[in-house]
Design an enzyme around this catalytic site. Sequence first.
Site, mmCIF file in Angstrom:
data_model
loop_
_atom_site.group_PDB
_atom_site.id
_atom_site.type_symbol
_atom_site.label_atom_id
_atom_site.label_comp_id
_atom_site.label_asym_id
_atom_site.label_seq_id
_atom_site.Cartn_x
_atom_site.Cartn_y
_atom_site.Cartn_z
ATOM 1 N N THR A 163 60.882 9.308 31.735
ATOM 2 C CA THR A 163 59.960 10.636 31.723
ATOM 3 C C THR A 163 59.213 11.253 33.027
ATOM 4 O O THR A 163 58.752 10.110 33.687
ATOM 5 C CB THR A 163 59.173 10.699 30.408
ATOM 6 N N ASP A 164 59.001 12.433 32.981
ATOM 7 C CA ASP A 164 58.131 12.834 34.215
ATOM 8 C C ASP A 164 56.645 12.349 34.110
ATOM 9 O O ASP A 164 56.012 12.281 35.227
ATOM 10 C CB ASP A 164 58.361 14.212 34.579
ATOM 11 N N GLU A 165 56.486 12.072 32.858
ATOM 12 C CA GLU A 165 55.014 11.655 32.458
ATOM 13 C C GLU A 165 54.496 10.565 33.092
ATOM 14 O O GLU A 165 53.173 10.190 33.301
ATOM 15 C CB GLU A 165 54.769 11.617 31.026
ATOM 16 N N TYR A 206 51.534 6.136 25.801
ATOM 17 C CA TYR A 206 52.955 6.493 25.818
ATOM 18 C C TYR A 206 53.500 6.273 27.162
ATOM 19 O O TYR A 206 54.233 5.735 27.525
ATOM 20 C CB TYR A 206 53.381 7.828 25.101
ATOM 21 N N LYS A 249 56.109 3.668 29.401
ATOM 22 C CA LYS A 249 57.291 4.247 30.141
ATOM 23 C C LYS A 249 57.288 3.777 31.523
ATOM 24 O O LYS A 249 58.186 3.311 31.991
ATOM 25 C CB LYS A 249 57.631 5.934 30.027
HETATM 26 P P1 NAD Z 1 62.767 10.261 19.751
HETATM 27 O O1 NAD Z 1 61.255 9.869 19.241
HETATM 28 O O2 NAD Z 1 63.695 11.788 19.140
HETATM 29 O O3 NAD Z 1 64.032 9.029 19.612
HETATM 30 C C1 NAD Z 1 63.720 7.860 19.687
HETATM 31 C C2 NAD Z 1 64.910 6.966 18.883
HETATM 32 O O4 NAD Z 1 64.681 5.647 19.258
HETATM 33 C C3 NAD Z 1 64.699 6.994 17.478
HETATM 34 O O5 NAD Z 1 66.224 7.311 16.923
HETATM 35 C C4 NAD Z 1 64.239 6.033 16.897
HETATM 36 O O6 NAD Z 1 64.844 5.456 15.781
HETATM 37 C C5 NAD Z 1 64.875 4.841 18.213
HETATM 38 N N1 NAD Z 1 64.136 3.738 18.134
HETATM 39 C C6 NAD Z 1 62.776 3.611 18.491
HETATM 40 N N2 NAD Z 1 62.190 2.276 18.397
HETATM 41 C C7 NAD Z 1 63.434 1.620 18.702
HETATM 42 C C8 NAD Z 1 63.658 0.234 18.495
HETATM 43 N N3 NAD Z 1 62.526 -0.677 18.585
HETATM 44 N N4 NAD Z 1 65.029 -0.103 18.520
HETATM 45 C C9 NAD Z 1 65.806 0.636 18.440
HETATM 46 N N5 NAD Z 1 65.790 1.893 18.318
HETATM 47 C C10 NAD Z 1 64.506 2.528 18.189
HETATM 48 O O7 NAD Z 1 62.728 10.372 21.168
HETATM 49 P P2 NAD Z 1 63.425 11.532 22.362
HETATM 50 O O8 NAD Z 1 62.644 12.563 22.319
HETATM 51 O O9 NAD Z 1 64.942 11.481 21.838
HETATM 52 O O10 NAD Z 1 63.448 10.549 23.489
HETATM 53 C C11 NAD Z 1 64.372 9.673 23.908
HETATM 54 C C12 NAD Z 1 63.953 8.928 25.299
HETATM 55 O O11 NAD Z 1 64.119 10.067 26.409
HETATM 56 C C13 NAD Z 1 62.792 8.065 25.305
HETATM 57 O O12 NAD Z 1 62.911 7.215 25.988
HETATM 58 C C14 NAD Z 1 61.905 9.106 26.079
HETATM 59 O O13 NAD Z 1 60.872 8.409 26.825
HETATM 60 C C15 NAD Z 1 62.634 9.997 27.090
HETATM 61 N N6 NAD Z 1 62.400 11.273 27.272
HETATM 62 C C16 NAD Z 1 61.985 12.285 26.494
HETATM 63 C C17 NAD Z 1 61.865 13.439 26.852
HETATM 64 C C18 NAD Z 1 61.527 14.711 25.608
HETATM 65 O O14 NAD Z 1 61.154 15.654 26.140
HETATM 66 N N7 NAD Z 1 61.609 14.363 24.515
HETATM 67 C C19 NAD Z 1 61.607 13.968 28.234
HETATM 68 C C20 NAD Z 1 62.117 12.934 28.956
HETATM 69 C C21 NAD Z 1 62.412 11.724 28.881
HETATM 70 O O1 TDX Z 2 51.104 21.296 17.868
HETATM 71 C C1 TDX Z 2 51.173 21.033 19.208
HETATM 72 N N1 TDX Z 2 50.381 22.026 20.006
HETATM 73 C C2 TDX Z 2 50.481 22.020 21.375
HETATM 74 O O2 TDX Z 2 49.538 22.591 22.043
HETATM 75 C C3 TDX Z 2 51.900 19.769 19.809
HETATM 76 C C4 TDX Z 2 52.693 18.874 19.089
HETATM 77 C C5 TDX Z 2 51.792 20.079 21.310
HETATM 78 N N2 TDX Z 2 51.054 20.992 21.966
HETATM 79 C C6 TDX Z 2 51.269 20.755 23.489
HETATM 80 C C7 TDX Z 2 51.011 19.447 24.074
HETATM 81 C C8 TDX Z 2 51.641 19.538 25.145
HETATM 82 O O3 TDX Z 2 51.137 20.130 26.494
HETATM 83 O O4 TDX Z 2 52.464 21.052 23.834
HETATM 84 C C9 TDX Z 2 53.106 20.228 25.139
HETATM 85 C C10 TDX Z 2 54.258 19.737 24.443
HETATM 86 O O5 TDX Z 2 53.746 18.619 23.669
HETATM 87 P P1 TDX Z 2 54.626 17.510 23.118
HETATM 88 O O6 TDX Z 2 55.961 18.261 22.335
HETATM 89 O O7 TDX Z 2 54.276 16.558 22.367
HETATM 90 O O8 TDX Z 2 55.132 16.751 24.551
HETATM 91 P P2 TDX Z 2 54.637 16.154 25.517
HETATM 92 O O9 TDX Z 2 53.549 15.424 25.360
HETATM 93 O O10 TDX Z 2 54.781 17.271 26.859
HETATM 94 O O11 TDX Z 2 55.946 15.151 25.941
HETATM 95 C C11 TDX Z 2 57.209 15.348 25.667
HETATM 96 O O12 TDX Z 2 57.728 15.562 27.191
HETATM 97 C C12 TDX Z 2 57.794 14.316 27.850
HETATM 98 C C13 TDX Z 2 57.945 14.228 25.145
HETATM 99 O O13 TDX Z 2 57.303 14.310 23.900
HETATM 100 C C14 TDX Z 2 57.818 13.092 25.849
HETATM 101 O O14 TDX Z 2 58.851 11.910 25.106
HETATM 102 C C15 TDX Z 2 58.506 13.149 27.048
HETATM 103 O O15 TDX Z 2 58.312 12.086 27.935
#
Ligand code: NAD
Ligand code: TDX
Length: 332
Positions: A121-123, A148, A152
């Site tokens: 992630t960019d975080e 988190y 990562k």
């Molecule tokens: P998510 O929480 O929707 O999915 C995570 C999945 O991993 C789930 O299906 C869960 O059951 C599985 N999991 C969790 N712990 C596990 C374990 N110990 N063993 C096996 N499976 C396990 O997450 P997401 O938003 O789909 O993110 C997926 C990946 O992408 C993560 O590595 C996250 O850091 C990265 N990422 C997410 C975002 C975003 O915007 N959501 C952005 C950049 C990177």
């Molecule tokens: O109810 C809300 N109200 C609100 O203002 C929630 C749930 C979030 N927010 C804000 C917080 C953040 O500034 O919205 C923005 C996005 O929040 P999230 O969806 O929780 O995402 P963020 O914390 O930015 O992280 C996401 O992007 C990077 C993913 O959850 C991570 O897994 C990924 O690495």
Amino acid sequence: MSKLLVTGGAGFIGSNFVHHVLEHTNHEVTVLDALTYAGNLASLHGLPEDRVTFVKGDITDAPLVDDLFGKVDAVVHYAAESHNDNSLHDPRPFLDTNIVGTYTLLEAARRHDRRFHHISTDEVYGDLELDDPARFTETTPYNPSSPYSSTKAGSDLLVRAWVRSFGVRATISNCSNNYGPYQHVEKFIPRQITNVLRGVRPKLYGRGENVRDWIHADDHSAAVLTILDKGAIGETYLIGADGEKNNKDVVELILELMGRPADAYDHVTDRAGHDLRYAIDSTRLREELGWAPRYGDFEAGLAATIAWYRDNESWWAGAKDGVEAFYASKGQ
Ligand code: NAD
Ligand code: TDX
């Protein structure tokens, strides 16, 4: 044709990737997923059974991981604890899955000499000021803010060490905020869409000025396939689609697209340590590997995402009440 192991393939981005691979390649996929609260088998329904195998299991289970690595050509590692708000409440599972889980996979990649792609992630780069012209690049120093993002960041550093020390054939990608179908209702965009569908006002943390750099999950999937195919071993690629928007603008657009007044939302307690702004410079991925995003129009992508949640209430309804009870307990 290759055999891919996809960890976390029942989660949001992992399941989008599995759908993308099935549609655009002839690879076979094995999904390894623990089905935590964030995993949902329904996200994989309808895929051809002869090309997708599901294994319920934990990435920290070394014998299981070892067995699965022996049966595939390459591994794409999505599994993680992924929600910042949960990491502030209970960090421990983030250490177990994101750090120990990634370590367990790297050891198997080393033993079996398997191509490994790590999803991050960019975080990990921390945050930027609102008026800073800078964006994150592959050389931006790591400076994570939350439990988190620090786990990562730790997992990324493990991957780099296993490349350098043991010759593991790995690449890393750091992507910005994804949106699209199959995203858990705890996350910002699905939470607000499903609130509106239930007649509840969206909840904006603090003043809503925080900026996220939105990319459609399908564009993320295409970028990962490109890196798997053409990426240089040991390298990191940033994935982003020039989608910077502040949270207030996103909430107002959701309300507008759903036929509600643009100001029909509430400000709630801000997130502790809330990162201000993320922004990705994806020049390297575009120029060196030839990737480009296809979902240029955020409003159209958001409208399609709203339609998906409207049409798939059975996919999200079971999780909604528990998520809202958790947020309510924190004044959010
Ligand atoms: P998510 O929480 O929707 O999915 C995570 C999945 O991993 C789930 O299906 C869960 O059951 C599985 N999991 C969790 N712990 C596990 C374990 N110990 N063993 C096996 N499976 C396990 O997450 P997401 O938003 O789909 O993110 C997926 C990946 O992408 C993560 O590595 C996250 O850091 C990265 N990422 C997410 C975002 C975003 O915007 N959501 C952005 C950049 C990177
Ligand atoms: O109810 C809300 N109200 C609100 O203002 C929630 C749930 C979030 N927010 C804000 C917080 C953040 O500034 O919205 C923005 C996005 O929040 P999230 O969806 O929780 O995402 P963020 O914390 O930015 O992280 C996401 O992007 C990077 C993913 O959850 C991570 O897994 C990924 O690495």
